[in-house]
Scaffold this active site. Structure first.
Site, PDB file in Angstrom:
ATOM      1  N   ALA A 250      59.775 -20.463 -38.658  1.00 39.25           N
ATOM      2  CA  ALA A 250      60.506 -21.675 -39.410  1.00 39.25           C
ATOM      3  C   ALA A 250      61.902 -22.132 -38.417  1.00 39.25           C
ATOM      4  CB  ALA A 250      61.219 -21.318 -40.490  1.00 39.25           C
ATOM      5  N   GLY A 251      62.197 -20.985 -37.892  1.00 42.86           N
ATOM      6  CA  GLY A 251      63.495 -21.285 -36.903  1.00 42.86           C
ATOM      7  C   GLY A 251      62.965 -22.067 -35.444  1.00 42.86           C
TER       8      GLY A 251
END
Ligand code: RIB
Length: 305
Positions: A250-251
């Site tokens: 996600a990052g």
């Protein structure tokens, strides 16, 4: 179209779904298994390319099946792989990942060829770096390589985005070369030695990082959104409510998207909104590069709300 050079790691992720993480010394039975292309650098490169950036990736993979499959995936995403070295002396990087019922992950990386990404590899890509709008770096390859990449970028007036992941300490000299630092809560705490439990703590920590020489800081706070602290701005961008199944990468998707939006001339806050939408879609899908949305998907979500 913005030009972005991503310099960093390439892995193959071996992913098992589990109800909960195993305790030390415990064997548990998991659920489904999948193999997916991963690695923080590669994930960011693929995300930036799929979201509309013109991306060159500087990395090392082994001369093995994982390396071959990874390269094919980068090419399919539109990434320029002329600076991805096939290393005959080391295996491709591998990550063992458990994803639990709360969509959280636990990751162990065997770096392999990533550990051999060298200062010389960066220097061979100097012309690409000089022609870029942004250079995007992480901490899954040797720190000497990351520092040299930032130095070369700065010498050519190219803006550096450092995603300080996985959590580690970073020399001030490197921080001073960063246009933008993008830690998550844990990385921010590790970099500053300060607790980062909420947005107020994140602001404190971001100010401390800015005093050390970083120009802008975006602290990603998961479901609490992100805090953008810059030369002219300090603003929180709310997270989007989604049914998450896997927060892996996600990052990385956030960072790739942020680089694309900034390279198109958007403000930090606008770029953070774009990146938030991209990572919100990514967490609804399993895997790292398998979860990266297209530009059209992100734009559709931005129009919705
Ligand atoms: O950020 C997620 C990534 O971390 C995974 O794809 C894994 O390969 C590790 O690099």
């Amino acid at each position: 179209m913005g030009k972005i050079v991503v310099i960093g790691s390439a892995n193959t992720d071996l992913v098992v779904q589990v109800l909960r993480m195993p305790a030390p010394g415990e064997t548990i039975l998991g659920g489904k298994f999948m193999t997916a292309a991963g690695g923080k650098g590669a994930n960011q490169a693929v995300a930036a390319a799929r979201l509309g950036g013109k991306v060159t990736f500087v990395a090392r993979v082994g001369n093995d099946t994982f390396g071959e499959e990874s390269l094919a995936g980068y090419v399919a995403a539109g990434v320029d792989v002329r600076h991805v070295v096939r290393d005959a002396e080391a295996a491709s990087g591998v990550a063992l990942i458990c994803v639990d019922a709360a969509a959280e992950n636990s990751i162990v990386v065997a770096p392999g060829a990533n550990d051999r990404l060298s200062v010389e590899d960066v220097e061979r890509a100097e012309a690409e770096i000089a022609a870029a709008d942004f250079v995007v770096l992480q901490l899954e390859v040797p720190i000497s390589t990351v520092c040299r990449a930032a130095e070369v970028a700065q010498a050519h007036g190219v803006k550096v985005i450092l995603n300080p992941a996985p959590a580690a300490e970073v020399p001030d000299e490197l921080l001073r070369r960063c246009y933008l630092l993008t830690p998550n809560r844990n990385e921010c705490a590790r970099l500053t030695g300060l607790p980062v439990n909420n947005a107020a703590d994140a602001k404190h920590a971001a100010d401390a990082l800015r005093r050390r020489g970083v120009r802008n800081v975006v602290v990603t706070l998961g479901s609490e959104g992100s805090l953008i602290c810059g030369e002219t701005v300090c603003e929180r961008v709310a997270a989007r409510r989604v049914e998450a199944v896997d927060t892996t990468a996600a990052g990385d998707v956030y960072n790739g998207a942020l680089a694309v939006a900034l390279s198109e001339g958007r403000s930090l806050v606008e770029a953070a909104r774009f990146a938030t939408a991209a990572s919100a879609i990514a967490v609804t899908r399993m895997g790292a590069q398998t979860s990266v949305p297209t530009r059209a998907e992100v734009e559709a979500l931005l129009v919705e709300a």
